[in-house]
Motif scaffolding. Structure first.
Motif, PDB file in Angstrom:
ATOM      1  N   PRO A  90       0.830  -1.211   0.000  1.00 33.89           N
ATOM      2  CA  PRO A  90       0.000   0.000   0.000  1.00 33.89           C
ATOM      3  C   PRO A  90       0.863   1.259   0.000  1.00 33.89           C
ATOM      4  O   PRO A  90       1.996   1.239   0.481  1.00 33.89           O
ATOM      5  CB  PRO A  90      -0.796  -0.113   1.307  1.00 33.89           C
ATOM      6  N   GLN A  91       0.310   2.294  -0.581  1.00 34.37           N
ATOM      7  CA  GLN A  91       1.008   3.582  -0.576  1.00 34.37           C
ATOM      8  C   GLN A  91       0.964   4.123   0.845  1.00 34.37           C
ATOM      9  O   GLN A  91      -0.082   4.520   1.338  1.00 34.37           O
ATOM     10  CB  GLN A  91       0.294   4.562  -1.522  1.00 34.37           C
ATOM     11  N   ARG A  92       2.107   4.054   1.558  1.00 38.35           N
ATOM     12  CA  ARG A  92       2.135   4.459   2.962  1.00 38.35           C
ATOM     13  C   ARG A  92       2.462   5.952   3.056  1.00 38.35           C
ATOM     14  O   ARG A  92       3.338   6.448   2.366  1.00 38.35           O
ATOM     15  CB  ARG A  92       3.209   3.651   3.690  1.00 38.35           C
ATOM     16  N   ARG A  93       1.702   6.615   3.963  1.00 37.51           N
ATOM     17  CA  ARG A  93       2.017   8.028   4.175  1.00 37.51           C
ATOM     18  C   ARG A  93       3.078   8.147   5.242  1.00 37.51           C
ATOM     19  O   ARG A  93       3.076   7.374   6.205  1.00 37.51           O
ATOM     20  CB  ARG A  93       0.761   8.799   4.584  1.00 37.51           C
ATOM     21  N   HIS A  94       3.978   9.030   5.043  1.00 38.48           N
ATOM     22  CA  HIS A  94       5.045   9.232   6.020  1.00 38.48           C
ATOM     23  C   HIS A  94       4.764  10.500   6.809  1.00 38.48           C
ATOM     24  O   HIS A  94       4.067  11.398   6.328  1.00 38.48           O
ATOM     25  CB  HIS A  94       6.397   9.331   5.306  1.00 38.48           C
ATOM     26  N   VAL A  95       5.340  10.524   8.033  1.00 40.77           N
ATOM     27  CA  VAL A  95       5.103  11.667   8.918  1.00 40.77           C
ATOM     28  C   VAL A  95       5.500  12.961   8.224  1.00 40.77           C
ATOM     29  O   VAL A  95       4.797  13.972   8.281  1.00 40.77           O
ATOM     30  CB  VAL A  95       5.957  11.501  10.204  1.00 40.77           C
ATOM     31  N   ASP A  96       6.636  12.901   7.528  1.00 36.25           N
ATOM     32  CA  ASP A  96       7.170  14.132   6.946  1.00 36.25           C
ATOM     33  C   ASP A  96       6.548  14.486   5.603  1.00 36.25           C
ATOM     34  O   ASP A  96       6.990  15.430   4.949  1.00 36.25           O
ATOM     35  CB  ASP A  96       8.701  14.038   6.816  1.00 36.25           C
ATOM     36  N   ASP A  97       5.519  13.747   5.185  1.00 35.33           N
ATOM     37  CA  ASP A  97       4.831  14.123   3.955  1.00 35.33           C
ATOM     38  C   ASP A  97       3.928  15.332   4.190  1.00 35.33           C
ATOM     39  O   ASP A  97       3.557  16.030   3.240  1.00 35.33           O
ATOM     40  CB  ASP A  97       3.992  12.949   3.426  1.00 35.33           C
ATOM     41  N   PHE A 142       3.802  18.889   9.681  1.00 32.51           N
ATOM     42  CA  PHE A 142       4.878  18.315  10.489  1.00 32.51           C
ATOM     43  C   PHE A 142       6.080  19.264  10.509  1.00 32.51           C
ATOM     44  O   PHE A 142       6.658  19.531  11.557  1.00 32.51           O
ATOM     45  CB  PHE A 142       5.293  16.941   9.929  1.00 32.51           C
ATOM     46  N   TRP A 143       6.428  19.770   9.329  1.00 32.14           N
ATOM     47  CA  TRP A 143       7.602  20.643   9.246  1.00 32.14           C
ATOM     48  C   TRP A 143       7.326  22.007   9.895  1.00 32.14           C
ATOM     49  O   TRP A 143       8.207  22.573  10.546  1.00 32.14           O
ATOM     50  CB  TRP A 143       8.035  20.823   7.782  1.00 32.14           C
ATOM     51  N   GLY A 147       5.819  20.637  13.921  1.00 35.23           N
ATOM     52  CA  GLY A 147       6.636  19.654  14.628  1.00 35.23           C
ATOM     53  C   GLY A 147       8.098  20.050  14.724  1.00 35.23           C
ATOM     54  O   GLY A 147       8.726  19.894  15.765  1.00 35.23           O
ATOM     55  N   VAL A 148       8.644  20.552  13.643  1.00 36.75           N
ATOM     56  CA  VAL A 148      10.079  20.887  13.639  1.00 36.75           C
ATOM     57  C   VAL A 148      10.285  22.397  13.818  1.00 36.75           C
ATOM     58  O   VAL A 148      11.045  22.832  14.680  1.00 36.75           O
ATOM     59  CB  VAL A 148      10.734  20.395  12.322  1.00 36.75           C
ATOM     60  N   GLY A 149       9.562  23.178  13.055  1.00 39.92           N
ATOM     61  CA  GLY A 149       9.778  24.630  13.116  1.00 39.92           C
ATOM     62  C   GLY A 149       9.049  25.299  14.261  1.00 39.92           C
ATOM     63  O   GLY A 149       9.408  26.399  14.681  1.00 39.92           O
ATOM     64  N   TRP A 151       8.702  24.740  17.542  1.00 35.53           N
ATOM     65  CA  TRP A 151       9.352  24.992  18.844  1.00 35.53           C
ATOM     66  C   TRP A 151      10.301  26.179  18.799  1.00 35.53           C
ATOM     67  O   TRP A 151      10.152  27.122  19.597  1.00 35.53           O
ATOM     68  CB  TRP A 151      10.092  23.736  19.304  1.00 35.53           C
ATOM     69  N   PRO A 152      11.266  26.179  17.916  1.00 36.69           N
ATOM     70  CA  PRO A 152      12.119  27.372  17.831  1.00 36.69           C
ATOM     71  C   PRO A 152      11.310  28.629  17.532  1.00 36.69           C
ATOM     72  O   PRO A 152      11.620  29.709  18.031  1.00 36.69           O
ATOM     73  CB  PRO A 152      13.077  27.057  16.683  1.00 36.69           C
ATOM     74  N   ASP A 178      10.640   7.833   8.884  1.00 30.28           N
ATOM     75  CA  ASP A 178       9.802   8.353   9.975  1.00 30.28           C
ATOM     76  C   ASP A 178      10.618   8.566  11.246  1.00 30.28           C
ATOM     77  O   ASP A 178      10.357   9.504  12.005  1.00 30.28           O
ATOM     78  CB  ASP A 178       8.639   7.392  10.248  1.00 30.28           C
ATOM     79  N   SER A 190      14.150  19.458  17.877  1.00 30.95           N
ATOM     80  CA  SER A 190      13.661  20.830  17.755  1.00 30.95           C
ATOM     81  C   SER A 190      13.045  21.291  19.071  1.00 30.95           C
ATOM     82  O   SER A 190      13.312  22.411  19.545  1.00 30.95           O
ATOM     83  CB  SER A 190      12.648  20.892  16.614  1.00 30.95           C
ATOM     84  N   ALA A 221      14.478  24.239  21.634  1.00 32.15           N
ATOM     85  CA  ALA A 221      13.658  25.379  22.047  1.00 32.15           C
ATOM     86  C   ALA A 221      13.530  25.433  23.563  1.00 32.15           C
ATOM     87  O   ALA A 221      13.635  26.505  24.178  1.00 32.15           O
ATOM     88  CB  ALA A 221      12.286  25.280  21.390  1.00 32.15           C
TER      89      ALA A 221
END
Lengths: 630, 283
Positions: free
Chosen positions: A475-482, A486-487, A490-492, A494-495, B158, B168, B172
């Motif tokens: 199956p076409q799996r979705r990734h967290v970073d798709d 998230f970006w 999740g990543v940007g 906090w700063p 992942d 991150s 912070a």
């Protein structure tokens, strides 16, 4: 002797006749190449006008009911002859119209007209009969256009015609061929004067491996003479994305394809190339132009003629219904037959399997054989009888002579040789098959022993066992970073939050400081003092009221005049205010008020609050006057 | 008269039933031809019976229908290997076997299948290397992955992504604590935490992006010809270049007409597209 005297007589008559013919009225001749024409056929109407005074101009055909004008060409010429000191001029305009019959009936075309000496001349209308397509009688080809000679013969060649066979060009002029124009060869316009090339493909869309018949025709103007092409300067079309198979022998003279009417002229059409092209892959494939250089006549010497670039959109045959074993490119219509000889053999022996593949299209070079363990198909010997089949098809027969070694004993089924193909005519897949059948193999001790030794150096030993079940489509799996979230979060996030906090704190500090600064300003101070004075005057304590009035006046001096009068005594108040630009009456008034208030505050007897309120009234007036000045 | 009418009605009914039966049977047959399960079962049967050619036909038909399945790819690789083993090899069969097995290894999440595919790959590649060594050609069929790709491949995509998010947050938090708190110990601890989190965040983001880029854009193929001679983009052979071996796994950079721009170890060249077979990518 008799003929020579006739020539002399002719010259004499010619010399006498010249002045007589040179009258002012233009000579107009109208000619047609047939009065009956089929719908869709082209007929030519030619008007030749000669005038001794000036060049005829503005030729017009007039009404053309039942016809469409497909082309018009005009050839002006001038002749100047001096005989015995007398000069004769002749201006000739020859105009030719190509008319295409559009509907059945009898129609009067014209009259064509022309302007000579400012006057329009119109000879007479021409009547045509238009009949249904294909019912028109064959017409003579338009004679090659020759230089219009005003006097019927050339003054530079007066003997022309007197000696039959003397002039080598006469034959072509005397016997114009009778031709029927093929509408299929017609074009909208010629691709060059006298000679040009034209390329066609029988289809512009095809599947990989499907035959595309590509043809190149040369068009030679029927009226052209001495035409010569440079045989060293012939460049064949490039077709790198196709497998090319000639359908014509290219070492032979080009064959006549017919006659065509293009741009109102008749052209001899010859087929110079015919190829079966088999696309090698999908895409927009290109067949480059063929070009050729011209040597003669002088008017076109050194020029080149080239065909059009042909584009073919190539796709793969559909996936739906594609049979197992189909190889992309196997397109056509094929049949297979097989013969086995002998049917009985010893173990380890060989049988011959002759497979004949026949049909139309690009016959595959390789056949898939029914590979199985214990049966070894050696590389076949291939015999070809493949080439042009009919006018524009390619095909034939290909024989594959296999030698098959059988290493197993017993009745060995050699299986079926199958060739799946795409049939472009039926637009579906088909499978050509030939059953090879069973071969009886007698056991042999030697062969069994050699087979045993063969297994000791078996190729690719130890391969794992096959999988019996499909694992299921991955199956076409979705990734967290798709996800952009998230970006961003999740990543940007906090700063960013930290930066926000830092910036917020700095902004808050800045705002607080500004507020404090504002709250300490002279204007704000004045407001506070005025409010305090109002409050004090409302009470019954006159000393407090006077003190508040003094502070309000001092604050007003700071806020509106920019000068502090707090520690000033006596006349110094007025002096400071005046230095700060306050007019003398106002300065004096303020100084007066301050002095009154101070006196009331420190008077030994009890002060009167009503007087204090009166002072406050006057002090407010002084503050307002200061404010207005500011 | 009545009897004649009844017989006529019976005939009509019979004809209608026949037509109905025929119309039901024909699409059913077509469906069976199209059914991936039936094709796969036929291929497995042919493999068991040693009919490598029939198995290849069925498995290729399955691939043509767009079926991307690790078991089908695995069996396809084995079928080509079997055709080599039974002595009816068609040029490129070893490469096709490698392609099927590599595809199975990439697609599968079954460790057993991955192990079997790796084992079979070793066998087939050994055969390729043996043949090339016999003919004096370099036997390199797998130059390995670049350092960056190897590092990126240490963790799943992942995991890299989650690590980036955690780093991150830690960065912070460290900065925030260091900013807010006045106590010296707390400030030092927060500074150390932020100092560690910052490079971890940079590496994790870079790896996650690299793995994601590869997942979305990387196209790989296997050489399915006896060898692929490197050429320039006009198709002119590069003098002195070593041909890429059959079964080599290459990275496709660009496809232009009949040529493909590929990278294989230090080789960066064009090869005929027909000499390559692309690997299906996992979802």
């Amino acid at each position: 002797m008799k003929r020579a005297s006739l020539v002399v007589l002719s010259i004499a008559l010619f010399a006498i006749a010249l002045p007589a013919r040179a009258d002012a009225t233009p000579q107009i001749q109208v000619q047609i190449d047939g009065d009956t024409v089929g719908v869709g056929d082209v007929v030519h109407l030619q008007m030749s006008v000669s005038s001794p005074d000036e060049m005829p101009s503005d030729p017009q055909i007039g009404a053309t009911p039942g016809f469409a004008v497909r082309g018009q060409s005009a050839s002006p010429s001038q002749t100047h002859i001096i005989v015995n000191g007398s000069r004769t001029d002749r201006f000739t305009l020859t105009v030719e119209w190509a008319l295409e019959g559009r509907r059945v009936g009898t129609f009067a075309v014209g009259p064509p007209s022309v302007v000579v000496g400012g006057k329009r001349y119109a000879p007479h209308a021409v009547t045509f009969h238009v009949v249904p397509a294909g019912q028109a009688p064959a017409r003579r080809a338009q004679p090659p256009p020759s230089q219009q000679l005003p006097f019927g013969f050339s003054p530079f060649d007066p003997w022309k015609g007197f000696f039959p066979g003397f002039d080598s060009n006469d034959r072509a002029v005397e016997t114009p061929p009778t031709v029927t124009v093929d509408p299929k060869l017609s074009l909208d316009a010629p691709r060059g004067p006298l000679y040009f090339l034209h390329a066609t493909a029988d289809k512009t869309t095809a599947v990989v491996g499907e035959q595309v018949t590509y043809s190149v025709y040369e068009y030679i103007d029927a009226g052209a003479s001495n035409l010569e092409v440079d045989e060293q300067d012939v460049h064949d079309p490039t077709a790198a994305d196709f497998l090319k198979r000639p359908l014509l022998r290219e070492d032979q003279e080009a064959g006549l394809a017919g006659y065509a009417s293009v741009g109102g002229r008749t052209w001899i059409v010859k087929l110079v190339r015919r190829w079966a092209l088999f696309p090698l892959h999908a895409g927009d494939l290109v067949v480059g132009p063929m070009s050729i250089g011209l040597v003669r006549p002088r008017s076109v010497a050194g020029t080149r003629r080239a065909t059009e670039t042909i584009r073919v959109t190539v796709t793969e045959p559909p996936l739906a219904g594609r049979p197992p074993g189909y190889a992309v490119g196997d397109v056509g219509h094929f049949a297979l037959s097989a013969q086995v000889q002998p049917r009985e053999v010893e173990q380890g022996g060989a049988v011959g399997v002759d497979v004949e593949l026949s049909g139309k299209g690009n016959l595959p070079n390789v056949l898939g054989v029914p590979a199985q363990e214990g049966v070894e198909w050696l590389a076949p010997e291939v015999h070809d009888e493949v080439g042009p089949a009919g006018h524009d098809e390619y095909g034939g027969k290909r024989r594959f002579a296999f030698v098959v070694r059988v290493r197993r004993a017993g009745d060995v089924d050699l299986g079926t040789i199958a060739l799946p193909f795409w049939d472009p005519e039926q637009k579906k897949y088909d499978v050509a098959g030939a059953r090879v059948g069973v071969v009886r193999v007698a056991g042999s001790r030697g062969a069994a022993a050699s087979r045993g030794s063969d297994t000791s150096d078996e190729m690719l030993p130890g391969l794992p066992s096959v999988r019996e079940e499909l694992g299921g489509q991955t199956p076409q799996r979705r990734h967290v970073d798709d996800s952009p979230l998230f970006w961003i979060l999740g990543v940007g996030g906090w700063p960013f939050a930290f930066g926000l906090a830092v910036a917020g704190r700095a902004a808050a500090r800045k705002a607080l400081e500004a507020w404090r600064r504002r709250s300490r300003s002279p204007t704000a101070d004045l407001k506070q003092r005025v409010a305090a004075a109002h409050a004090a005057c409302a009470s019954k304590d006159a000393r407090t009221a006077d003190a508040a009035i003094v502070r309000a006046l001092e604050a007003a001096a700071v806020a509106h005049a920019g000068v502090s009068v707090r520690d000033a005594v006596g006349g110094a108040v007025a002096e400071r205010l005046e230095r700060a630009g306050v007019p003398q009456p106002a300065a004096t008034r303020i100084a007066e008020l301050l002095r009154e208030c101070e006196a009331a505050r420190f008077a030994p007897h009890a002060a009167d609050v009503v007087t204090a309120r009166d002072r406050w009234q006057r002090a407010q007036g002084a503050i307002r006057s200061l404010e207005r000045r500011a | 008269m009545m009897r004649r009418h009844a017989s006529h009605t019976r005939g009509t009914l019979l004809g209608a039933c026949l037509l109905l039966g025929l119309s039901l049977a024909l699409p059913g047959r077509a469906r069976a031809d199209e059914d991936p399960q039936a094709l796969f079962a036929g291929a497995v049967k042919a493999l068991h019976e040693g009919r490598a050619g029939d198995a290849i036909d069925a498995l290729e038909a399955l691939a043509d229908r767009g079926v991307v399945d690790p078991a089908a790819s695995f069996d396809r690789g084995l079928a080509y290997a079997m055709r080599v083993r039974i002595g009816v090899e068609v040029p490129g069969d070893l490469g096709r076997a490698v392609q099927g097995l590599e595809e199975a290894r990439d697609l599968s999440r079954d460790p057993r299948l991955v192990e079997d595919a790796s084992h079979a790959l070793g066998i087939v590649r050994s055969e390729v290397a043996k043949r090339r060594a016999r003919s004096g050609d370099p036997a390199e069929v797998d130059p390995g992955r670049s350092l960056g790709r190897s590092v990126a491949g240490l963790l799943p995509e992942d995991t890299w992504a989650v690590l980036a998010a955690v780093a991150s947050a830690a960065l912070a938090l460290g900065l925030f604590v260091r900013w807010v708190v006045r106590a010296a110990r707390a400030r030092v601890a927060a500074g150390i935490g932020a100092g560690v989190a910052a490079p971890v965040l940079a590496v994790a983001v870079a790896m996650a992006l690299a793995v994601r880029h590869d997942r979305q854009n990387l196209r790989e193929a296997v050489v399915v010809a006896a060898s692929a001679r490197p050429s320039d983009e006009r198709g002119m052979a590069v003098s002195g270049a070593t041909p890429i071996a059959e079964g080599a796994r290459v990275e496709i950079v660009e496809v232009r007409g009949a040529l493909s721009h590929v990278r294989f170890g230090r080789i960066d060249a064009w090869v005929p597209s027909g000499a390559l077979r692309e690997l299906a990518r996992p979802g």
